[in-house]
Motif scaffolding. Structure first.
Motif, PDB file in Angstrom:
ATOM      1  N   SER A  39      -7.676  -4.807   1.471  1.00  0.00           N
ATOM      2  CA  SER A  39      -8.795  -4.398   0.606  1.00  0.00           C
ATOM      3  C   SER A  39      -8.436  -3.137  -0.151  1.00  0.00           C
ATOM      4  CB  SER A  39     -10.073  -4.184   1.402  1.00  0.00           C
ATOM      5  OG  SER A  39      -9.866  -4.393   2.751  1.00  0.00           O
ATOM      6  N   GLU A  40      -7.663  -2.245   0.523  1.00  0.00           N
ATOM      7  CA  GLU A  40      -7.325  -1.002  -0.160  1.00  0.00           C
ATOM      8  C   GLU A  40      -6.392  -1.275  -1.348  1.00  0.00           C
ATOM      9  OE1 GLU A  40      -5.769   3.155   1.411  1.00  0.00           O
ATOM     10  OE2 GLU A  40      -7.115   2.151   2.837  1.00  0.00           O
TER      11      GLU A  40
ATOM     12  N   LEU B 289       0.834  -1.197   0.000  1.00  0.00           N
ATOM     13  CA  LEU B 289       0.000   0.000   0.000  1.00  0.00           C
ATOM     14  C   LEU B 289       0.876   1.258   0.000  1.00  0.00           C
ATOM     15  CD1 LEU B 289      -2.930   0.964   0.097  1.00  0.00           C
ATOM     16  CD2 LEU B 289      -2.686   1.174   2.571  1.00  0.00           C
TER      17      LEU B 289
ATOM     18  N   ARG C 264      -8.318  -2.867  -4.119  1.00  0.00           N
ATOM     19  CA  ARG C 264      -9.164  -1.927  -4.837  1.00  0.00           C
ATOM     20  C   ARG C 264      -8.321  -1.131  -5.839  1.00  0.00           C
ATOM     21  NH1 ARG C 264     -12.008   0.104  -0.684  1.00  0.00           N
ATOM     22  NH2 ARG C 264     -10.712   1.953  -0.504  1.00  0.00           N
TER      23      ARG C 264
ATOM     24  N   THR D  15       1.035   7.832   3.820  1.00  0.00           N
ATOM     25  CA  THR D  15       0.560   6.450   3.918  1.00  0.00           C
ATOM     26  C   THR D  15       1.261   5.713   5.055  1.00  0.00           C
ATOM     27  OG1 THR D  15       0.629   6.595   1.523  1.00  0.00           O
ATOM     28  CG2 THR D  15      -0.194   4.554   2.442  1.00  0.00           C
TER      29      THR D  15
ATOM     30  N   ARG E  84      -7.324  -1.312   6.784  1.00  0.00           N
ATOM     31  CA  ARG E  84      -7.660  -2.480   5.963  1.00  0.00           C
ATOM     32  C   ARG E  84      -6.787  -2.447   4.707  1.00  0.00           C
ATOM     33  NH1 ARG E  84     -12.664  -3.841   8.079  1.00  0.00           N
ATOM     34  NH2 ARG E  84     -13.526  -4.900   6.297  1.00  0.00           N
TER      35      ARG E  84
END
Lengths: 267, 457, 426
Positions: free
Chosen positions: B156-157, B45, B160, B144, B153
């Motif tokens: 899921s991020e 992420l 996505r 971030t 989460r």
């Protein structure tokens, strides 16, 4: 390998007035042997039923009788099959007139994507059986009548054959076969894709056709064999186990395997 | 900083972001808290937020930099150039670029202010560019990284974001279509402002040469495209005349007659024809086939052009043979075996079965295949560009020289162009016609083939 | 003859003669079609090979030349710059003048035209490499002019009108042939030089480098984007109108004429975004858009071929959709996707038309170093050379085609082998 000794078929595989005679027939798909040493007569104007569990080779054997197996590249047939004392596997034998004499009806109805009329007229046209439109019309009408389909389709002869119901399609395919005026009709599980009512109609038809044609029918249903045939041949793992009059096969089978099959112990 | 080192720095930051994010997540896990996702998800992420926004900025920047700079330069040009035509301005600007980078040949003192301005501008924008991109990367990393908590989460991020990226990739195909449409439509629109659409579509005289000076006579250029349409049609018809029978019969022979050994040799061999670049066919057509046809024609006393439609069409037909045969092969193989069995069971020969059962059953598919082949012939460029002529003759004689839509597009656009002359714009109008015609052909053909497939599925 | 009297069997037999004839006729048409296709292939390859095979050799004139330091104005301590400025061309002319003693200006000019302009550069580079040669005599194979090259390789023995050489020139050449001075060697320049107006100096190095850079851009963009699009459409896209639209779009795009991609490149990449013309970058962008449909379509087929049981097994272990796709489906589908990508790249390699639109037809002598240098690609080089009137260029065009076909064969063989390996697995 052999279930029965020396491939010796039980019962009465031979007939007094044979139309087709098969002697020591073997079929190979590549290296794999599918039929072992089958000898059987099909008598004139009889209906013979070929029964047995799936994969027992009954359809393969049937397809040998008009050399339909020729269309499969890797398939090889040994032994002799004679039609009216003429060897059909003779290299000089042409399959085209042979198949005109020995017609075939398939498991799934397979009408051509043409009109009902053209489906029936296809055979007579290619074989040059009719020399005028009137003659051809006659053949079409007669064939449809004998197949019991005339009254149902006479008003829509030029509608596509694929638009009919499954049972009608199968009767169309039978009519198509009759139109060529064959001597023998081979039927490969003709009712397996049909509902009980359509099946009953086809069975009735088979019974009527017996007067003029010799019929060999492969079937999965023992009731059907019992209803339509005079003789029954039982195949097991590529071997012909027993041939006897139908009543006898279903009441007092000679071989234990036949008995096991008709009593439903495997199928 | 130049592009490659900038990208390397970005990659290092991205890797660092991944490690930082993952390690922070691990540290949280070591404190005994349960993470929502795996530590690697947190790393991914952080890496995504570090790398993606600067990358987007980089792309957008490089797409528009040139224009912004040029726009700023125009203001620095001498008055008389600014007042001139757009072509003059463009010329001056490219001169300025050359002078600024030290490759300019002629010293032009009047451009000096612009050159100085450009040099200053370039060093300033380069710094701004590098600074902005690195700042964005660091910002993304820092924000971030701070967000990394056990409750974040991350999985899921990340998923996505990946999903959006996948979606964007599949959207490029749509953008391409829109891009083609937009470019040809816009330029064609400009063209139809200068030449009437009626004249273009129905005029029978094509000579796009425009006078260089206004006082030249008889050279206003005429843009009646009918000769091109006829020429395209003629060559495509010749090609189809070869490709359809040969391709179809080859497919029939290979699928219904040939032994598997012959098939396994002949099929790939024929497909080699499809893999040969069109420029090779063009060379073959122009240097081998055309002279042969001319020679044969002359020995029969016929007058054959050295750039005859026949030569181009013939070679194009050869090129399309494997296209027709492999499409027909698919279509013929889709005809169920049960129909063939039905026909053989009645005592039909192979050819009777093929002609009266298989081909009628496969007809919609074959029609679709032929339409695709026609679309291919119409759009083929190199063979005609090399073997067909430039003369826009309105004729159906295959021994004459004709020209095609694609040849004219190439001719009008290759070499130096001034951008808004009708000559250049005409190429886009022709492109629009070509695109629409082939699009309709392909669309209808694909629909037909699809319907046909469903019928036997 | 009455029909009704014939039995069905007789009628069928009666029809057989006609039908057997029709059958063998039909079969013959089929066979003839296949043979026609194969014949075209053989003729095409034969034609190209026979025209282009000789492009790989080049004619040289072997001679011993005196590197006269006084004439050149050079000595052992001259700088590279001095050597570059020295009049080697004059030296070559002087040397050959001394050999055959031409009479008058016209004859001299005829003599000079037999030697390539490259001969002077050959001497120059020898001297740059080894300054001690100055003043000594050097035995060297000097490049012959393309007319001499063509004559020596093709026309010698059957002098015809198609030679562009005069009687006198032929006389000189024949003397050299008798002396064994004319000879052919492998044409290394064809692979090491960029384009040139002189056929004997023209090579495909620039075009090959340009092709490589263009395909590199194409691959780097189209492979990830194509794979991503295939994954999205096959695994994630909801079954709705938008997805259907995207699918139709991709299928249509695969059949759109390639030249329209060139129009897009010209109007959008060059005129709106100002990407530099004639560069591998813009070429690669255009070819990316062109090959994407191929890669997406084959990528989807590869994903479809992954057995659902593998997906189910991974889902059964509680993997997320994304994990299933990236950990299980993608690795299994990758060989299939690579096959499609290689085929797409092969298409891009042979593509010419769209590149003409975006200026890759420029005459580029220098070998491009990076994706933003002006360059051309192999097919465009073929197109350019095929237009040149010199016979030697026809030969070189065919030679370049042989090289191009060689690359294509390698790529397609790789794709076929990859596919074989793939098939073996399932």
């Amino acid at each position: 390998m052999s279930i029965i000794e020396n491939h010796q078929t039980h019962g009465a595989p031979f007939s007094d007035s044979p139309k087709l005679t098969a002697r020591n027939v073997g079929v190979y798909y590549g290296d794999k042997q599918a039929i072992f040493d089958v000898s059987l007569d099909i008598g004139a104007n009889e209906v013979i039923a070929l029964i047995g569990p799936s994969g027992c080779g009954k359809s393969t054997f049937l397809r040998c009788l008009n050399r339909m197996n020729d269309t499969i590249d890797i398939c090889r047939v040994t032994g002799d099959i004679e039609l009216d004392k003429e060897n059909i596997y003779d290299p000089k034998m042409d399959v085209v007139p042979l198949r005109a004499r020995v017609g075939m009806v398939f498991q799934k109805p397979n009408p051509f994507p043409k009109s009902i009329y053209d489906n029936i007229a296809y055979g007579p046209r290619i074989h040059g059986l009719a020399h005028s439109r009137v003659e051809l019309d006659e053949i079409v009408e007669k064939s449809l009548q004998r197949a019991g389909l005339w009254s149902e389709v006479k008003d829509r002869l030029h509608a596509p054959g694929t638009g009919l119901s499954g049972g009608q399609q199968q009767r169309l395919c039978i009519a198509r076969t009759i139109a060529v005026d064959p001597e023998v009709i081979l039927m490969d599980e003709p009712c397996s894709a049909l509902d009980p009512i359509a099946t009953a109609k086809i069975e009735e038809l088979i019974d009527e056709l017996r007067e003029n044609y010799t019929i060999a029918i492969v079937t999965h249903s023992m009731q059907q064999a019992a209803r339509v045939s005079q003789r029954t041949a039982y195949f097991h793992l590529g071997q012909l186990i027993e041939v006897n009059p139908t009543d006898q096969v279903f009441t007092t089978p000679e071989h234990a395997l036949t008995e096991a099959y008709i009593t439903g112990r495997f199928g | 900083m130049n592009y490659s080192s900038l990208i390397i720095v970005l990659l290092i930051l991205l890797g660092g972001g991944y490690l930082l994010g993952r390690n922070k997540a691990r540290a949280i896990a070591n404190q005994g808290m349960t993470l929502h996702s795996l530590p690697t998800h947190y790393g991914a992420l952080v890496a995504l937020w570090t790398g993606l926004p600067p990358l987007l900025l980089l792309i957008i920047w490089s797409l528009f930099e040139q224009q912004v700079v040029d726009h700023l330069l125009v203001a620095q040009l001498p008055q008389q150039i600014q007042a001139g035509s757009s072509a003059d301005i463009q010329l001056a600007i490219s001169k300025v670029h050359n002078l600024a980078s030290g490759t300019g040949l002629s010293a032009s003192p009047e451009l000096q202010p612009a050159v100085k301005h450009l040099q200053a501008l370039e060093s300033r924008t380069s710094m701004l560019h590098t600074g902005l991109i690195l700042a964005l990367a660091l910002l993304g990393l820092a924000v971030t990284w701070r967000r990394v908590q056990n409750t974040l989460r991350a999985r899921s991020e990340v998923e996505r974001m990946v999903r959006y990226m996948l979606f964007a990739s599949s959207g490029i195909a749509v953008l391409t279509t829109l891009g083609i449409l937009a470019s040809v439509l816009y330029e064609a629109w400009m063209f139809f402002g200068k030449v009437s659409i009626i004249e273009f579509l129905f005029g029978t005289s094509w000579s796009p040469q425009i006078a260089l000076r206004a006082d030249q006579s008889g050279s206003s250029g005429s843009f009646g495209a009918v000769p091109l349409f006829v020429g395209t049609l003629l060559i495509s018809m010749i090609a189809m005349f070869i490709a359809v029978p040969v391709g179809l019969m080859s497919a029939i022979y290979l699928s219904e007659y040939a032994t598997s050994r012959i098939r396994s040799f002949a099929k790939p061999a024929l497909e080699i024809l499809a893999g040969i670049p069109t420029v090779v066919y063009g060379f073959f057509a122009a240097l081998t086939v055309a002279p042969v046809i001319r020679g044969i024609g002359e020995s029969w006393g016929l007058d054959v052009s050295s750039e005859s439609a026949l030569a181009a069409g013939l070679v194009m037909g050869i090129m399309i043979i494997p296209f027709v045969s492999s499409l027909s092969d698919d279509v013929i193989n889709a005809v169920p075996q049960s129909l063939r069995d039905g026909s053989y069971g009645l005592g039909a020969t192979r050819s009777e079965t093929v002609r009266q059962v298989v081909i009628p059953a496969a007809l919609p598919g074959i029609v679709g295949a032929v339409m695709l082949a026609v679309s291919r012939a119409i759009g083929e460029t190199m063979i005609v560009a090399m073997a067909a002529g430039l003369a826009a003759n309105l004729t159906f004689n295959p021994l004459d020289s004709v020209t095609t839509v694609t040849v004219q597009i190439v001719t009008l656009l290759v070499g130096d162009q001034e951008f808004d002359s009708p000559k250049t714009l005409a190429a886009f109008a022709l492109g629009l016609v070509l695109f629409l015609v082939t699009l309709v052909l392909n669309f209808v053909a694909l629909k037909i083939v699809q319907k046909y497939r469903e019928q036997y599925d | 003859m009455t029909n009704t009297s014939m039995t069905t069997r007789e009628k069928v037999e009666h029809s057989m003669k006609r039908r057997r004839a029709a059958e063998s006729r039909f079969r013959l048409y089929g066979m003839a079609s296949v043979l026609f296709g194969l014949l075209c292939l053989v003729v095409l390859f034969g034609d190209i090979l026979s025209k282009g095979g000789s492009a790989f050799t080049q004619t040289f004139i072997e001679t011993e030349i005196q590197l006269d330091g006084d004439y050149l104005g050079l000595d052992a301590s001259s700088s590279d710059q001095d050597v570059r400025n020295a009049n080697f061309s004059g030296l070559v002319k002087k040397h050959f003048r001394a050999m055959v003693n031409p009479d008058g200006r016209k004859e001299r000019r005829q003599l000079y035209s037999l030697i390539s302009a490259g001969a002077a550069w050959q001497l120059q580079s020898e001297v740059i490499a080894d300054r001690s040669l100055i003043g000594s005599s050097l035995r060297i194979d000097l490049l012959a002019d393309d007319d001499v090259d063509q004559w020596f390789k093709h026309d010698r023995g059957h002098e015809g009108e198609h030679s562009r050489l005069s009687e006198l020139q032929l006389q000189w050449l024949n003397t050299w042939v008798d002396e064994g001075a004319l000879k052919t060697r492998f044409n290394t320049r064809f692979f090491t030089n960029g384009d040139s107006r002189e056929p004997e100096l023209a090579g495909i190095h620039g075009a090959i480098k340009g092709t490589f850079l263009t395909l590199l851009v194409t691959f780097l963009l189209s492979f990830p984007i194509g794979v991503a699009a295939a994954i999205y459409l096959e695994e994630f896209a909801p079954k709705n109108k938008i997805t259907e639209f995207v699918e139709i779009n991709i299928n249509n795009l695969a059949a759109v004429p390639s030249i329209t991609f060139g129009l897009l490149g010209l109007a959008i990449f060059i005129n709106i975004f100002g990407v530099a013309r004639s560069t591998p970058l813009v070429g690669g962008l255009v070819l990316t858009l062109m090959t994407l449909p191929t890669i997406i379509i084959s990528g989807r087929a590869a994903i479809k071929a992954v057995p659902p049981s593998i997906r189910e097994a991974a889902f059964g272990l509680g993997a997320s959709k994304m994990q299933v796709v990236f950990h299980h489906v993608l690795p299994l589908a990758l060989p299939g996707m690579l096959t499609g990508t290689i085929i797409g790249m092969a298409q891009a390699l042979g593509e010419t038309a769209p590149l003409l639109m975006i200026g890759m037809v420029a005459f580029v002598v220098d070998v491009p170093g990076f994706i933003n240098d002006p360059s051309t690609v192999l097919p465009v080089q073929i197109f350019l050379w095929s237009d040149s009137p010199e016979r030697a260029f026809t030969e070189r065009t065919s030679g370049a085609i042989i090289v191009l076909l060689g690359f294509l064969i390698v790529m397609n063989t790789a794709a076929v082998m990859l596919r074989r390996r793939l098939e073996r697995r399932w």
